[in-house]
Design an enzyme around this catalytic site. Sequence first.
Site, PDB file in Angstrom:
ATOM      1  N   GLU A  51       0.822  -1.208   0.000  1.00  0.00           N
ATOM      2  CA  GLU A  51       0.000   0.000   0.000  1.00  0.00           C
ATOM      3  C   GLU A  51       0.860   1.264   0.000  1.00  0.00           C
ATOM      4  OE1 GLU A  51      -3.051   0.494  -0.536  1.00  0.00           O
ATOM      5  OE2 GLU A  51      -3.703  -1.595  -0.538  1.00  0.00           O
TER       6      GLU A  51
ATOM      7  N   TYR B  71      -5.800   6.892   4.605  1.00  0.00           N
ATOM      8  CA  TYR B  71      -6.000   5.942   3.515  1.00  0.00           C
ATOM      9  C   TYR B  71      -5.289   4.621   3.802  1.00  0.00           C
ATOM     10  CZ  TYR B  71      -5.173   3.152  -0.508  1.00  0.00           C
ATOM     11  OH  TYR B  71      -5.079   2.050  -1.315  1.00  0.00           O
TER      12      TYR B  71
ATOM     13  N   ASP C 159      -9.147   5.867  -2.574  1.00  0.00           N
ATOM     14  CA  ASP C 159      -7.946   6.349  -3.252  1.00  0.00           C
ATOM     15  C   ASP C 159      -8.366   7.062  -4.529  1.00  0.00           C
ATOM     16  OD1 ASP C 159      -8.632   4.343  -5.041  1.00  0.00           O
ATOM     17  OD2 ASP C 159      -6.579   3.588  -5.246  1.00  0.00           O
TER      18      ASP C 159
END
Length: 316
Positions: free
Chosen positions: A43, A126, A144
């Site tokens: 990520e 996020y 996102d």
Amino acid sequence: MALPGTGQLARLHQSLDQWFAETARDLPWRELDCSPWGILVSEVMLQQTPVVRVLPVWRDWMERWPTPAHLADEPSGEAVRHWGRLGYPRRALRLHAAAVAIRDEHDGDVPDSYPELLTLPGVGTYTAAAVASFAFGRRETVVDTNIRRVHARLISGHALPAPALTAAEMRLADALLPEDRPLSVRWNASVMELGAVVCTARSPKCTDCPVRSSCAWLAAGEPPPSYTPKGQSWHGTDRQVRGAVMAVLREAATPVPREMFEQPPADLGFAPSGVGIPLTALHRLNSAPEQLERALDGLVSDGLAEIHDGGLRLPA
């Protein structure tokens, strides 16, 4: 903008769930045996970076540092060195700092909840939501750039989302998230995948879209965006010079004298082992002296380089 009714929303969930099951890309961080650490690393690496560039670096990191403790036991400079050319190398420093915190404060295990993930250095909203969802099956709203674009077109009828994330977009994402936990995880992944491979920014493949019949943007006649996105320049920028300096430091086994950055090695008559090619590439940029100074000083200030024995090296 009208939210889909209960029945329509259920059909959207089902359509994207089936499409994802049949067409999703085979990515290693999606494998059932991928560790939460592997998902966290992916990520962070994937932020503003295409999958094709991330894959070889992610695999190298997982082989080199299969657990947070393995990375935490190394100097932070090694994380920067093996970040390669992914760009935004401060992400490597943040991952190293997160690995240290996981080792020292969480018994070596990646925290499994959104609030705990947020306490890790460099982990924002996020990343915390994405790891909680994809690594631990939590029902979290993941938003996102790809997800924002799908929501903008599918529900709001806009060609592109707002230039910056808004509270209204977060409320919309919350409203669209399935109540069922496993389905919510797959929804996050499938909408993200749709934005990455079908509902792209410049050339959306609408004929391949599994939910095109429900798309508000298509129904409105594909109106153009209300603004022109600003692409990130590269050539001639401070970022390009910083990247060229970092390429030198990644290859250097010993501190690189500052004058090496300022004058070609041929003029000085010597060069540290292994840095001839990246040094040549740096000098071909013909950057102004003040730009090079900004790059060198900025890398030291950001913790990506340090001064040692009169030269620069990656942090120890």
